[in-house]
Design an enzyme around this catalytic site. Structure first.
Site, short mmCIF file in Angstrom:
data_model
loop_
_atom_site.label_atom_id
_atom_site.label_comp_id
_atom_site.label_asym_id
_atom_site.label_seq_id
_atom_site.Cartn_x
_atom_site.Cartn_y
_atom_site.Cartn_z
N ASP A 34 0.86 -1.17 0.00
CA ASP A 34 0.00 0.00 0.00
C ASP A 34 0.91 1.24 0.00
O ASP A 34 2.13 1.14 0.19
CB ASP A 34 -0.94 -0.03 1.22
CG ASP A 34 -2.17 0.84 1.01
OD1 ASP A 34 -3.18 0.60 1.67
OD2 ASP A 34 -2.11 1.75 0.15
C1 GLC Z 1 -4.32 4.28 -0.02
C2 GLC Z 1 -5.23 3.13 0.37
C3 GLC Z 1 -5.38 2.08 -0.69
C4 GLC Z 1 -5.27 2.72 -2.05
C5 GLC Z 1 -3.85 3.23 -2.20
C6 GLC Z 1 -3.63 3.94 -3.54
O1 GLC Z 1 -3.54 4.65 1.07
O2 GLC Z 1 -4.95 2.46 1.60
O3 GLC Z 1 -6.65 1.44 -0.48
O4 GLC Z 1 -5.57 1.78 -3.06
O5 GLC Z 1 -3.49 4.11 -1.14
O6 GLC Z 1 -4.39 5.09 -3.60
#
Ligand code: GLC
Length: 724
Positions: free
Chosen positions: A265
């Site tokens: 993430d």
């Molecule tokens: C965010 C979220 C995740 C998302 C990613 C990209 O922090 O936790 O669900 O897909 O970053 O935006």
């Protein structure tokens, strides 16, 4: 490209180019605008070479933009390796569907699959290759803002929807079906179990519970063939997911045979320093690559450290090669080597994105996702009624939820606009209150409007920014000013239909008792307003059922339907006033239960029958129930099958959803609904963490809610006949 050609490509790459493939940068890094690489980019240590070598980007879309982006990237890439474009298309691209917590309440996985297919079609034509969805985290704490992204508190139901979403996004031929995208299931794992419901907080569960409740939906997505999985921010057994070899190597790769790509993430690799499991970027990179994270999203531990780690002999280059190969393989699965522009098409984009057919589907799903929680008969609204539409959501486009990315609230029809299109009402409007602020003028206006009407439609709730990521709340009530508005309207004596717009179960307090009707609309998406008017007028009969319990008070959390009986169950010791599992100031039951939802008609359940009183291991047992529509209008109900393993090797939930069927019945019609029970349905995780079934007694419940079932029982006998 053949696999052998991919291998050849891999071996022609320099180590620097290989590491570049493991890097994901947000779309602003690829802008050719002046200064794109100065300022923050330079501070982050991003060079033009790294951008040219990078394997993927997130947050870019739009046919023209992606065509230009890919063209520039291919020109800059020595080996012409196409860029992967990823995006958060969680419940729609531009046509926004209800939030996933609402979609779950439809209990209609086929509509969920269709929503994902439409989202894929709009995203693919706009240049997106991979979507960061579905989110399948099991959730039991409405203080956590991201419950809105999940389909709820039950592993079985979440698994059904996980499969439906993955199938809808990916289809069956990703390479040639340019209207599909790769799915990235998230957040692996158990992000929804954050302590206190506080965002990014510690998660600590027994492995037994993880395997029984928190992991199944991710596995369902993997078994459905999802191409990518995203590691979560939280710890698992004391180790953050992005550095967790047990989770990523042992469970995901070895046990589940997942051969797709693992992405962290946002920033989760570098966050290993903050977690306190890495001293520096070098150690973070080492732990993440050894755990098996292929793509580092938006931090630069890999490009800053991997070359040295190889040179120092701390990691074998094979680890990098394996990660790069999985990424090249994903690009190949998407057909990007042959067609780096894949399905991007400016003309087609204008034609299909946000088209009427897609919005029609969004309306249908919104109608089935709303849940009628209370109705004293005031609904459906009678024609020619004088209605007062009041509240912060009376004329608001904020119906899309917090992950609606390309969705535009300003383009979204409001309730007021939808009501004005329905000439059968004399409608008065008043804002009454903001989301968190009000004033005496607003209140006075609202009371005047209410007094001019026969019925008040009160549209209240949370703003979309009050749920979703980084939006945990310790008080999950309606904001005080909205409660004040309700009280002022209640004092007028007019009947009140309350509409809720929210991303989590709320603590409703006395409003639930005092309102005449209560419709949970969640964030219903692009066509939510039209859907709600259709439901209020009875043009469509509500059929939604909750997939997450509504607590009476935040003090009850976690409260969920499939809890364990404990050694002192209140329900079995009603005569015992004190020493039983209960609170002294609140009932144990939630305000509204998992599986609960009303209709404008009534369904009667009778004749629960079992094909036998004993189920042998290699046989099936058929459960049938008769459902009759005894009301005066057609409608759909969700027939739910629950089982309970009465005495097992570990404690077992007092009931567990094991099947459901959504049936439609005309007034007076009746249907015999059957379920098949077999041995695999009776398996559970034992204390030794193996999953298997045991001989013994099972209770069955079949009904229209987890709180209301017809009940029976049967004995299950294993071939060896040996009890557990
Ligand atoms: C965010 C979220 C995740 C998302 C990613 C990209 O922090 O936790 O669900 O897909 O970053 O935006």
């Amino acid at each position: 490209m053949k696999e052998s050609e991919l291998t050849t490509l891999l071996h022609t790459m320099t180590l620097e180019e290989k590491i570049g493939q493991l890097v994901q940068l947000s779309s602003n890094f690829y802008s050719d605008a002046e200064g794109a690489l100065t300022g923050p980019m330079a501070q982050m240590g991003v060079t033009e070479k790294l951008v040219a070598d990078s394997g993927s980007t997130l947050g870019a879309s739009g046919a023209r933009q992606i065509i230009d982006l890919q063209k520039r990237h291919l020109e800059a890439s020595r080996l012409q390796i196409p860029l992967l474009v990823m995006a958060d298309v969680v419940h729609g691209y531009k046509t926004i569907f209800p939030i996933p917590l609402a979609i779950g309440c439809s209990w209609h996985p086929e509509l969920a699959e269709e929503a994902a297919r439409i989202a894929a079609r709009e995203a693919a034509v706009s240049g997106v290759h991979v979507v960061f969805a579905p989110m399948v985290d099991l959730v039991r704490d409405p203080r956590w803002g991201r419950v809105m992204e999940s389909t709820g508190e039950d592993a079985f139901l979440n698994s059904v929807f996980a499969r439906a979403f993955v199938q809808g996004f990916q289809g069956n031929d990703l390479k040639n079906d340019r209207d599909r995208v790769a799915a990235c299931v998230k957040h692996f794992a158990a992000y929804g179990a954050a302590e206190g419901g506080r965002e990014y907080n510690t998660t600590d569960l027994s492995e037994w519970r993880m395997r029984e409740e928190y992991l199944p939906a991710y596995k369902a997505a993997v078994d459905a063939g999802c191409k990518m999985i995203m590691t979560s921010f939280n710890t698992i057994k004391g180790v953050p997911s992005s550095a967790n070899r047990w989770l990523l190597r042992q469970v995901l790769r070895n046990e589940w045979a997942f051969d797709g790509t693992i992405i962290s993430d946002w920033g989760a690799v570098r966050e290993l320093l903050a977690h306190g499991v890495a001293e520096d970027e070098q150690e973070a990179a080492e732990k993440a690559i050894k755990a098996g994270v292929d793509i580092e999203m938006m931090t630069l531990c890999y490009p800053h450290a991997l070359e040295n780690l190889v040179a120092d002999g701390r990691i074998p280059v094979s680890l990098i090669d394996q990660a790069v190969f999985r990424i090249l393989n994903l690009k190949n699965d998407l057909g990007l080597f042959e067609s780096p522009y894949r399905g991007v098409d400016e003309e087609k984009e204008k034609e299909i994105v946000y088209c009427a057919a897609h919005r029609e589907q969004a309306r249908k799903l919104a109608e089935e996702s709303c849940v009628l929680l209370k109705n004293n008969g005031i609904l459906p609204l009678q024609g020619h009624a004088k209605i007062a539409l009041i509240g912060p959501f009376a004329d608001s486009g904020d119906l899309l939820g917090s992950w609606s990315w390309k969705g535009e609230p300003r383009d979204t029809q409001t309730l007021k606009q939808a009501f004005l299109k329905d000439a059968s009402f004399d409608t008065f409007f008043a804002k009454g209150s903001g989301i968190t602020q009000t004033n005496s003028h607003f209140l006075e206006e609202a009371v005047v409007a209410a007094k001019q009407s026969d019925v008040v439609i009160l549209a209240v709730g949370e703003s979309s920014a009050m749920s979703g990521e980084a939006s945990s709340r310790t008080r999950i009530t309606l904001p005080d000013c909205q409660q004040k508005l309700f009280a002022a309207l209640k004092a007028t004596g007019r009947p009140i239909v309350t509409l809720l717009f929210n991303g989590r179960p709320l603590e409703l307090g006395s409003l639930a008792e005092q309102t005449d009707a209560l419709l949970e609309a969640w964030f219903p998406g692009s066509e939510g307003a039209e859907a709600i008017v259709n439901l209020l007028t009875g043009k469509t009969n509500p059929s939604g059922k909750l997939t997450m319990s509504f607590p009476r008070t935040v003090g009850q959390i976690p409260v969920y339907y499939n809890s364990f009986n404990t050694g002192r169950p209140l329900a079995e010791n009603p005569q015992e006033p004190k020493y039983v599992s209960k609170y002294i100031d609140c009932p144990n039951e939630p305000l509204f239960a998992f599986g609960y939802g009303l209709s404008y008609t009534q369904f009667m359940y009778e004749n629960l029958k079992l094909s036998a009183s004993r189920l042998m291991e290699d046989e099936q047992l058929i459960v049938t129930v008769t459902v009759a529509n005894v009301g005066d209008r057609p409608g759909a109900d969700v027939v739910q099958l629950y089982l309970r393993d009465v005495a097992a090797e570990t404690v077992r939930p007092i009931k567990e959803l094991k099947g459901f069927k959504k049936i439609f019945l005309k007034p007076g019609a009746r249907a015999e609904v059957s379920f098949t029970i077999n041995e695999p349905m009776l398996r559970y995780v034992h204390s030794d963490l193996s999953s298997r079934s045991d001989s013994g007694r099972f209770e069955i419940g079949v009904g229209d809610s987890s709180a209301r079932t017809l009940n029976a029982a049967f004995d299950f006998v294993k071939k060896d006949g040996v009890p557990r």
